[in-house]
Design a protein around this motif. Structure first.
Motif, PDB file in Angstrom:
ATOM      1  N   HIS A 134       0.838  -1.203   0.000  1.00 40.19           N
ATOM      2  CA  HIS A 134       0.000   0.000   0.000  1.00 40.19           C
ATOM      3  C   HIS A 134       0.876   1.258   0.000  1.00 40.19           C
ATOM      4  O   HIS A 134       1.942   1.287   0.612  1.00 40.19           O
ATOM      5  CB  HIS A 134      -0.918   0.009   1.219  1.00 40.19           C
ATOM      6  CG  HIS A 134      -1.889  -1.123   1.261  1.00 40.19           C
ATOM      7  ND1 HIS A 134      -2.996  -1.192   0.434  1.00 40.19           N
ATOM      8  CD2 HIS A 134      -1.924  -2.247   2.021  1.00 40.19           C
ATOM      9  CE1 HIS A 134      -3.665  -2.306   0.681  1.00 40.19           C
ATOM     10  NE2 HIS A 134      -3.032  -2.972   1.646  1.00 40.19           N
ATOM     11  N   ASN A 135       0.410   2.256  -0.693  1.00 40.92           N
ATOM     12  CA  ASN A 135       1.135   3.523  -0.785  1.00 40.92           C
ATOM     13  C   ASN A 135       0.744   4.395   0.406  1.00 40.92           C
ATOM     14  O   ASN A 135      -0.259   5.115   0.366  1.00 40.92           O
ATOM     15  CB  ASN A 135       0.793   4.215  -2.108  1.00 40.92           C
ATOM     16  CG  ASN A 135       1.685   5.410  -2.377  1.00 40.92           C
ATOM     17  OD1 ASN A 135       2.165   6.070  -1.465  1.00 40.92           O
ATOM     18  ND2 ASN A 135       1.909   5.686  -3.656  1.00 40.92           N
ATOM     19  N   VAL A 136       1.538   4.336   1.487  1.00 36.44           N
ATOM     20  CA  VAL A 136       1.204   5.054   2.711  1.00 36.44           C
ATOM     21  C   VAL A 136       1.203   6.572   2.508  1.00 36.44           C
ATOM     22  O   VAL A 136       0.298   7.261   2.986  1.00 36.44           O
ATOM     23  CB  VAL A 136       2.146   4.648   3.859  1.00 36.44           C
ATOM     24  CG1 VAL A 136       1.911   5.515   5.098  1.00 36.44           C
ATOM     25  CG2 VAL A 136       1.917   3.179   4.223  1.00 36.44           C
ATOM     26  N   PRO A 137       2.196   7.163   1.812  1.00 30.22           N
ATOM     27  CA  PRO A 137       2.123   8.614   1.570  1.00 30.22           C
ATOM     28  C   PRO A 137       0.845   9.035   0.851  1.00 30.22           C
ATOM     29  O   PRO A 137       0.283  10.085   1.141  1.00 30.22           O
ATOM     30  CB  PRO A 137       3.367   8.885   0.711  1.00 30.22           C
ATOM     31  CG  PRO A 137       4.318   7.819   1.109  1.00 30.22           C
ATOM     32  CD  PRO A 137       3.474   6.602   1.339  1.00 30.22           C
ATOM     33  N   ARG A 138       0.367   8.193  -0.073  1.00 30.06           N
ATOM     34  CA  ARG A 138      -0.884   8.519  -0.761  1.00 30.06           C
ATOM     35  C   ARG A 138      -2.065   8.460   0.209  1.00 30.06           C
ATOM     36  O   ARG A 138      -2.988   9.277   0.133  1.00 30.06           O
ATOM     37  CB  ARG A 138      -1.118   7.563  -1.928  1.00 30.06           C
ATOM     38  CG  ARG A 138      -2.397   7.864  -2.712  1.00 30.06           C
ATOM     39  CD  ARG A 138      -2.591   6.878  -3.834  1.00 30.06           C
ATOM     40  NE  ARG A 138      -1.517   6.959  -4.808  1.00 30.06           N
ATOM     41  CZ  ARG A 138      -1.358   6.101  -5.821  1.00 30.06           C
ATOM     42  NH1 ARG A 138      -2.215   5.101  -5.976  1.00 30.06           N
ATOM     43  NH2 ARG A 138      -0.361   6.245  -6.668  1.00 30.06           N
ATOM     44  N   VAL A 139      -2.030   7.478   1.108  1.00 32.64           N
ATOM     45  CA  VAL A 139      -3.072   7.394   2.128  1.00 32.64           C
ATOM     46  C   VAL A 139      -3.086   8.664   2.979  1.00 32.64           C
ATOM     47  O   VAL A 139      -4.149   9.240   3.250  1.00 32.64           O
ATOM     48  CB  VAL A 139      -2.867   6.153   3.027  1.00 32.64           C
ATOM     49  CG1 VAL A 139      -3.849   6.173   4.195  1.00 32.64           C
ATOM     50  CG2 VAL A 139      -3.058   4.880   2.217  1.00 32.64           C
ATOM     51  N   PHE A 140      -1.904   9.122   3.390  1.00 34.55           N
ATOM     52  CA  PHE A 140      -1.818  10.356   4.174  1.00 34.55           C
ATOM     53  C   PHE A 140      -2.370  11.546   3.386  1.00 34.55           C
ATOM     54  O   PHE A 140      -3.073  12.395   3.934  1.00 34.55           O
ATOM     55  CB  PHE A 140      -0.367  10.633   4.571  1.00 34.55           C
ATOM     56  CG  PHE A 140       0.136   9.735   5.668  1.00 34.55           C
ATOM     57  CD1 PHE A 140      -0.724   8.892   6.350  1.00 34.55           C
ATOM     58  CD2 PHE A 140       1.470   9.729   6.010  1.00 34.55           C
ATOM     59  CE1 PHE A 140      -0.271   8.061   7.358  1.00 34.55           C
ATOM     60  CE2 PHE A 140       1.939   8.908   7.027  1.00 34.55           C
ATOM     61  CZ  PHE A 140       1.068   8.069   7.696  1.00 34.55           C
TER      62      PHE A 140
END
Length: 315
Positions: free
Chosen positions: A183-189
């Motif tokens: 999962h793309n954590v920066p995108r989630v943020f």
């Protein structure tokens, strides 16, 4: 009874508007640990965008379009500004959001002017919804209550009953593990920050025409929103909801009370004269001290329960 019921309804309406504002700030803090000083500026942008868009396509399309525009702006700010200073710690993050709030204020004044704009209610929300004890309760405040409750249910379902909600909650506690799973954590943020800004923008759409849309509207609610977040518990959505209702009802009742503190003491049989210690303070009406009551509540919470009413986060 009339005073109690009407004040309670007004307090609940104001409290639910505060919750719409504080919920976005709470989500951003719980996910990223960032106290966004520009959060109420997104609230102001929501109102001004809705004013402009409603003049072209009407209020109801603006109710959807304006929060989406604010979402895009919030996500872009996180992607291109906040993310770049995140590695330097919390102080630079606070400073960049603080600077953003002044930048938005100046842009709003440059584009829409410094005076109040005529952002009015649509015809469907004008007038009273019902009359109780001879006092009318407006449709606009009822609409605020409805939208806030629908938003609460929607956010709760998103976070607890959907896959993206599970990813968001996992990214909060174990970001490295979530990133290892692909999962793309920066995108989630980025999406969470934009979503929090959109919730503030939605509050601006329905709060701007119910109350007033002007450049000072962000500053008017800025400090009280932080009080709600701290009192409810940093990062707790349920705590923000509870604190919003408590502060909304407390302040609404206090504003409507003309009795003095000394008069309350006298009604309990205590003698209050001009020689009584603090006589000048005791003569103040409760309505006069109403603006400081939320901050007094904040101080008491910080002294006796620093985590807030329902807070769990410690950092």
């Amino acid at each position: 009874m009339e005073f109690f019921v009407i004040s309670l309804l007004n307090g609940l309406s104001y409290g639910l508007l505060l919750f719409m504002l504080s919920s976005g700030l709470t989500l951003i803090f719980s996910m990223m640990g960032v106290l966004n000083f520009a959060h109420t500026s997104f609230y102001m942008l929501g109102a001004y965008f809705a004013f402009t868009i409603s003049g072209v396509v009407g209020f109801w399309p603006a109710l959807v379009i304006s929060p989406l525009v604010v979402f895009a702006l919030g996500a872009a700010f996180e992607r291109y500004c906040l993310r770049r200073v995140h590695k330097f710690g919390h102080v630079p993050e606070l400073l960049v959001t603080f600077g953003l709030s002044y930048l938005i204020l100046e842009l709003v004044q440059l584009i829409w002017g410094r005076s109040v704009v005529p952002y009015g209610l649509p015809s469907q929300l004008e007038g009273p919804l019902f009359t109780i004890f001879g006092t009318q309760f407006p449709k606009s405040k009822s609409f605020i209550m409805l939208v806030a409750l629908l938003m609460l249910v929607s956010v709760w379902l998103l976070l607890t009953r959907t896959r993206i909600g599970l990813v968001i909650q996992a990214a909060l506690k174990h970001p490295e593990m979530v990133e290892a799973l692909g999962h793309n954590v920066p995108r989630v943020f980025m999406l969470v920050f934009g979503g929090g800004a959109a919730l503030a923008g939605l509050a601006g759409v329905i709060g701007g025409n119910t109350y007033v849309t002007e450049p000072a509207m962000a500053g008017a609610v800025g400090s009280i929103v932080f009080v709600v977040v701290v009192v409810g518990g940093m990062g707790s959505l349920a705590g923000a909801f509870l604190a919003s209702l408590l502060i909304g009802v407390l302040q609404t009742f206090a504003v409507a009370m003309d009795q003095s503190i000394g008069g309350a003491f006298q009604s309990m049989g205590m003698a209050v004269t001009d020689k009584t210690f603090g006589y000048e303070l005791l003569q103040l009406k409760i309505s006069q001290i109403a603006p400081i009551l939320p901050y007094l509540f904040l101080v008491l919470i910080l002294i006796f329960r620093p985590k807030g009413l329902l807070g769990t986060r410690e950092d």
